[in-house]
Design a protein around this motif. Structure first.
Motif, PDB file in Angstrom:
ATOM      1  N   THR A   1      -0.872   3.104  -9.848  1.00 45.76           N
ATOM      2  CA  THR A   1      -1.075   2.761  -8.438  1.00 45.76           C
ATOM      3  C   THR A   1      -1.432   1.284  -8.288  1.00 45.76           C
ATOM      4  O   THR A   1      -0.862   0.580  -7.454  1.00 45.76           O
TER       5      THR A   1
ATOM      6  N   LEU B   1       0.825  -1.202   0.000  1.00 46.36           N
ATOM      7  CA  LEU B   1       0.000   0.000   0.000  1.00 46.36           C
ATOM      8  C   LEU B   1       0.863   1.257   0.000  1.00 46.36           C
ATOM      9  O   LEU B   1       0.565   2.227  -0.705  1.00 46.36           O
ATOM     10  N   SER B   2       1.935   1.235   0.752  1.00 41.66           N
ATOM     11  CA  SER B   2       2.851   2.379   0.785  1.00 41.66           C
ATOM     12  C   SER B   2       3.513   2.588  -0.573  1.00 41.66           C
ATOM     13  O   SER B   2       3.630   3.723  -1.052  1.00 41.66           O
TER      14      SER B   2
ATOM     15  N   GLY C   1       1.559   6.510  -6.992  1.00 46.53           N
ATOM     16  CA  GLY C   1       0.462   7.396  -7.360  1.00 46.53           C
ATOM     17  C   GLY C   1       0.824   8.862  -7.217  1.00 46.53           C
ATOM     18  O   GLY C   1       0.516   9.679  -8.088  1.00 46.53           O
ATOM     19  N   VAL C   2       1.495   9.196  -6.131  1.00 49.21           N
ATOM     20  CA  VAL C   2       1.901  10.590  -5.909  1.00 49.21           C
ATOM     21  C   VAL C   2       2.907  11.022  -6.969  1.00 49.21           C
ATOM     22  O   VAL C   2       2.826  12.135  -7.515  1.00 49.21           O
TER      23      VAL C   2
ATOM     24  N   ALA D   1       1.003   4.054  -2.967  1.00 48.61           N
ATOM     25  CA  ALA D   1       0.753   5.474  -2.689  1.00 48.61           C
ATOM     26  C   ALA D   1       1.888   6.339  -3.224  1.00 48.61           C
ATOM     27  O   ALA D   1       1.642   7.401  -3.822  1.00 48.61           O
TER      28      ALA D   1
END
Length: 65
Positions: free
Chosen positions: A45, A21-22, A28-29, A25
């Motif tokens: 993502t 998940l990290s 995605g950023v 993220a």
């Protein structure tokens, strides 16, 4: 802690999924900061999550067997 007990498997799964998940993220950023369109950001993502999760699970299986 060899990670092969039934009580430890859930802990390792949680660690691997939180790391996935990290990573997703962060991907995605980075894609959003690069100015990519929303579908590309969502695709990156999801791909990052699946990639890190499968690599983590395969590594865990390799290390415990």
């Amino acid at each position: 802690m060899n990670g092969n007990n039934h009580s430890e498997r859930g802990v390792w799964l949680a660690i691997i999924l939180l790391a996935s998940l990290s990573g997703a993220a962060v991907a995605g950023v980075l894609f959003h900061m690069a100015g990519a369109a929303l579908p590309a950001v969502m695709g990156a993502t999801g791909a990052a999550f699946m990639g890190v999760a499968s690599l983590g699970l395969a590594t865990h299986r390799f290390m415990t067997e």
